[in-house]
Design an enzyme around this catalytic site. Structure first.
Site, PDB file in Angstrom:
ATOM      1  CG  ASP A  67      -5.166  -0.301   4.254  1.00  0.00           C
ATOM      2  OD1 ASP A  67      -6.331  -0.252   4.702  1.00  0.00           O
ATOM      3  OD2 ASP A  67      -4.463  -1.308   4.311  1.00  0.00           O
ATOM      4  CG  ASN A 135       2.751 -11.051   3.380  1.00  0.00           C
ATOM      5  OD1 ASN A 135       2.025 -10.476   4.189  1.00  0.00           O
ATOM      6  ND2 ASN A 135       2.994 -10.555   2.188  1.00  0.00           N
ATOM      7  CG  HIS A 137       0.160  -7.604   4.583  1.00  0.00           C
ATOM      8  ND1 HIS A 137      -0.091  -8.386   3.477  1.00  0.00           N
ATOM      9  CD2 HIS A 137      -1.073  -7.345   5.110  1.00  0.00           C
ATOM     10  CE1 HIS A 137      -1.397  -8.569   3.351  1.00  0.00           C
ATOM     11  NE2 HIS A 137      -2.016  -7.960   4.332  1.00  0.00           N
ATOM     12  CD  GLU A 142       2.056  -6.871   0.857  1.00  0.00           C
ATOM     13  OE1 GLU A 142       2.507  -7.883   1.439  1.00  0.00           O
ATOM     14  OE2 GLU A 142       0.857  -6.767   0.549  1.00  0.00           O
TER      15      GLU A 142
HETATM   16  C1  F6R Z   1      -6.729  -3.791   5.676  1.00  0.00           C
HETATM   17  C2  F6R Z   1      -5.425  -4.132   6.192  1.00  0.00           C
HETATM   18  C3  F6R Z   1      -4.778  -5.452   5.886  1.00  0.00           C
HETATM   19  C4  F6R Z   1      -5.540  -6.611   6.525  1.00  0.00           C
HETATM   20  C5  F6R Z   1      -4.841  -7.951   6.253  1.00  0.00           C
HETATM   21  C6  F6R Z   1      -5.632  -9.111   6.788  1.00  0.00           C
HETATM   22  O1  F6R Z   1      -7.095  -2.499   6.053  1.00  0.00           O
HETATM   23  O2  F6R Z   1      -4.856  -3.348   6.853  1.00  0.00           O
HETATM   24  O3  F6R Z   1      -3.459  -5.437   6.361  1.00  0.00           O
HETATM   25  O4  F6R Z   1      -5.653  -6.411   7.890  1.00  0.00           O
HETATM   26  O5  F6R Z   1      -4.648  -8.118   4.878  1.00  0.00           O
HETATM   27  O6  F6R Z   1      -6.826  -9.215   6.072  1.00  0.00           O
HETATM   28  P1  F6R Z   1      -7.957 -10.237   6.519  1.00  0.00           P
HETATM   29  O7  F6R Z   1      -8.466  -9.783   7.825  1.00  0.00           O
HETATM   30  O8  F6R Z   1      -9.009 -10.116   5.445  1.00  0.00           O
HETATM   31  O9  F6R Z   1      -7.319 -11.578   6.570  1.00  0.00           O
END
Ligand code: F6R
Length: 247
Positions: A67, A135, A137, A142
């Site tokens: 992303d 959550n 995701h 989401e």
């Molecule tokens: C970022 C991504 C997000 C993160 C998720 C966890 O490229 O794909 O889905 O993997 O928000 O983020 P952290 O590792 O910072 O807790």
């Protein structure tokens, strides 16, 4: 799904790193799918170490990232392109032209999604690294995102904007939209390795491992991913894990 519960963040990073290294050692031209966020930073450090000590070369691999924020450039410190350079690409022998992320500055945002989908059709990930949100995701997908989704534009929710504002000077600077691979693009990967760490991920990991497969918990779809598929997780003490019914 193979669930590996490890003792600490370092163990998680090392074991997940080994899984990625194994793919590159077997196929030096592999397509590697990467994620940003705090969870995979240790894994990237592990890949850097293996590259620096000559154990593996990334000269011929190709990468695709999950992303990117819409409306900020690759030189912006908050962009995911900048993150990848800082934590991985600038520290290994990768050829920058083999690295791919959605172009945050694309004027035609739908056109950019189409370009990225075409690229992903051409370059199926040999392995996809994932983190998970509290959550459930994955990527910017989401709760409520269709399991059939491909790369799309996401309107960031107020809570995500608030969460991510810690990295920006001001909440008003957080982009309102992002590009994200869809669930279908993620499921197309031949292997998946998900790294999750900390108490705030416990419920999401539980849902991912043994919950109902539902779009309300996007990561739950990973239960249907054919093996090999790994989830590495570390979370404090044995008793805490037991309390959350994780073991
Ligand atoms: C970022 C991504 C997000 C993160 C998720 C966890 O490229 O794909 O889905 O993997 O928000 O983020 P952290 O590792 O910072 O807790």
């Amino acid at each position: 799904m193979k669930v590996i519960i490890v003792e600490d963040y370092e163990q998680m990073s090392k074991q997940a790193g080994e899984i990625v290294l194994d793919v590159v050692k077997k196929n030096p031209n592999a397509v590697l799918g990467f994620a940003t966020g705090t969870s995979p930073i240790g894994l990237y450090d592990y890949l850097v170490k293996a590259n620096k000590n000559g154990e593996v070369s990334f000269a011929n691999v190709k990468t695709v990232n999950l992303d990117e924020y819409a409306g900020i450039s690759a030189t912006n410190e908050n962009s995911y392109a900048y993150f990848m350079k800082k934590y991985l690409f600038d520290r290994i022998d990768i050829d920058n032209k083999n690295t791919n992320l959605p172009n945050g500055m694309a004027k035609d945002r739908q056109g950019e999604c189409d370009r990225y989908n075409a690229l992903l059709d051409e370059m199926k990930q040999d392995i996809q690294v994932l983190g998970i949100g509290s959550n459930g995701h994955i990527g910017f997908n989401e709760p409520g995102t269709s399991f059939n989704s491909t790369t799309h534009i996401v309107d960031l929710t107020e809570s995500t904007i608030k969460d991510n504002s810690r990295l920006f000077e001001d909440v008003s600077q957080v982009p309102l939209q992002a590009f994200s691979m869809g669930i279908k693009n993620i499921m197309n990967a031949k292997q998946i390795v998900l790294v999750a760490s900390g108490k705030n991920k416990a419920q999401a990991v539980k849902g991912l491992i043994k919950g109902e497969i539902t779009e309300e918990l996007p990561a739950s779809i990973l239960q249907l991913h054919p093996p090999p598929h790994f989830c590495l997780f570390w979370y404090s003490s044995y008793s805490k894990r037991k309390e959350h019914n994780l073991i």
